[in-house]
Design a protein around this motif. Structure first.
Motif, short mmCIF file in Angstrom:
data_model
loop_
_atom_site.label_atom_id
_atom_site.label_comp_id
_atom_site.label_asym_id
_atom_site.label_seq_id
_atom_site.Cartn_x
_atom_site.Cartn_y
_atom_site.Cartn_z
N PHE A 4 2.85 -1.83 72.19
CA PHE A 4 3.44 -2.81 73.10
C PHE A 4 4.83 -2.36 73.53
O PHE A 4 5.68 -2.05 72.68
N PRO A 5 5.08 -2.35 74.84
CA PRO A 5 6.38 -1.86 75.32
C PRO A 5 7.50 -2.89 75.21
O PRO A 5 8.67 -2.52 75.18
N THR A 6 7.15 -4.19 75.16
CA THR A 6 8.18 -5.23 75.16
C THR A 6 7.80 -6.34 74.19
O THR A 6 6.63 -6.51 73.82
N LEU A 7 8.79 -7.13 73.82
CA LEU A 7 8.55 -8.29 72.97
C LEU A 7 7.66 -9.30 73.67
O LEU A 7 6.80 -9.92 73.04
N GLN A 8 7.83 -9.48 74.96
CA GLN A 8 7.01 -10.44 75.69
C GLN A 8 5.53 -10.09 75.59
O GLN A 8 4.68 -10.97 75.35
N LYS A 9 5.19 -8.80 75.78
CA LYS A 9 3.79 -8.38 75.68
C LYS A 9 3.27 -8.56 74.25
O LYS A 9 2.12 -8.94 74.05
N TYR A 10 4.11 -8.29 73.30
CA TYR A 10 3.72 -8.45 71.89
C TYR A 10 3.43 -9.91 71.58
O TYR A 10 2.44 -10.23 70.92
N LEU A 11 4.26 -10.82 72.05
CA LEU A 11 4.03 -12.24 71.78
C LEU A 11 2.77 -12.74 72.46
O LEU A 11 2.06 -13.61 71.93
#
Length: 369
Positions: free
Chosen positions: A174-181
């Protein structure tokens, strides 16, 4: 306890590799069997056995991730991880992976903590702070996942996060926290769909998860951008049995590095696990069999000492203070305790964020593909 045939096979392999074994005993360290081995020259080493699984690829990825990270930490950091000496990969004769490290002093915190003085407990908090700040200093690739091997042992690479359960590992980095969440929300919904029975219960569970996700989307905009964007190395599984301490309150070893990940700093910075009373550790919402090593009042005092111990590192301190609600929310995703309809999680969400901010748009879909 006598060694099993598998363990005897591993000990024989060590002898063939030049380890002159004088005696051995099993120790309670970490999540899996460990043998303390006394060598003829007076040295002590530890042999760590790792589990097998019906998903052999998953087991192998966990093993390769842990041994690669241990080798790298020994060479490039001051993090108190076991110093890797030798790897014993599984074979036809031996179905279990294992590795050997230098011996370690100290006992698991669960066994020693009740005997520590107040001063030793304060030192333990400062020792944990020292470990946490050293882990933050490790230079890693800037994506969210797990550590794996490269052709060069000096180079770290991030692969899709493996997790500690083979049904939950991710299929991508995942490149970002948003995508991870977003991924975590889907993971939680799938688990709720599998656990809850009946459309109504599944609908309620998904509505609770969607509401928490809606709160987090707004919450992210209030957080320090650097703490959200910068990735650091994290140990996902610290608990009562996988780090060792001495009677003075010094941490002597951090164990079970198969539970590693690369995470945004806002998620990785946290209080010592035995002092946490938030999220799934909040007595109002915790599982009935949950226990704590420390009282709420003393935990609060020691958390203030921890804050003072890490305040010299402004980046870590900011992530620690700003990320409390986000970390607690993520803790609910990985909670494996029974929570029909995610009712406890919903109660915690109301307590932490207040009333629903809007009606989540996807509550009408209660079946997750």
């Amino acid at each position: 306890m006598p060694a099993s045939s598998i363990e005897q096979t591993l000990l024989a392999q060590l002898t063939q590799k030049g380890f002159h074994i004088r005696s051995f005993r099993q120790r309670r360290l970490g999540a899996h069997p460990v043998f303390e081995i006394s060598l003829a020259g007076g040295q002590t080493v530890l042999m760590w056995l790792r589990p097998t699984s019906s998903d052999s690829d998953w087991s192998q990825r966990l093993f390769e991730s842990e041994t690669a990270l241990l080798r790298w930490l020994s060479a490039h950091s001051a993090v108190p991880a076991p110093h890797l000496l030798h790897v014993l990969p599984s074979s036809a004769e031996n179905p279990r992976n294992a590795f050997v490290t230098q011996g370690m002093t100290g006992e698991p915190i669960k066994d020693l903590y009740p005997t520590l003085s107040s001063l030793a407990k304060e030192q333990l908090v400062r020792s944990y702070a020292d470990f946490a700040l050293k882990l933050f200093d490790v230079n890693i690739p800037q994506t969210i996942g797990s550590i794996s091997v490269m052709s060069s042992p000096d180079e770290l690479v991030v692969i899709p996060r493996i997790w500690s359960a083979n049904h939950a590992y991710a299929s991508e980095v995942f490149p970002t926290l948003q995508k991870y969440l977003e991924y975590l929300s889907t993971l939680k919904k799938r688990r709720a769909f599998a656990v809850d029975t009946g459309d109504e219960n599944r609908f309620r569970a998904q509505a609770s998860i969607s509401q928490l996700s809606a709160h987090l989307r707004g919450h992210l905009t209030q957080l320090d951008e650097q703490c959200v964007r910068r990735m650091v190395l994290a140990h996902d599984g610290l608990g009562d049995m996988n780090f060792t301490v001495d009677s003075s309150g010094n941490i002597t070893g951090i164990l079970d590095w198969w539970m590693n990940s690369t995470l945004p700093a806002i998620l990785a910075a946290d209080y010592p696990p035995w002092l946490r009373y938030d999220g799934i550790n909040d007595p109002r919402f915790a599982a009935p069999r949950k226990s704590w090593l420390e009282t709420p009042e003393e935990s609060a005092r020691l958390r203030r000492i921890y804050q003072g111990a890490v305040k010299s590192n402004d980046f870590y301190y900011t992530a620690l203070m700003q990320g409390a609600q986000l970390r607690a929310a993520v803790g609910w995703v990985f909670d494996t305790e029974d929570d029909p309809c995610c009712a406890k999680m919903r109660q915690w969400t109301l307590s932490a964020f207040g009333p629903p901010i809007r009606s989540p748009s996807d509550d009408s879909q209660c079946i997750i593909a």
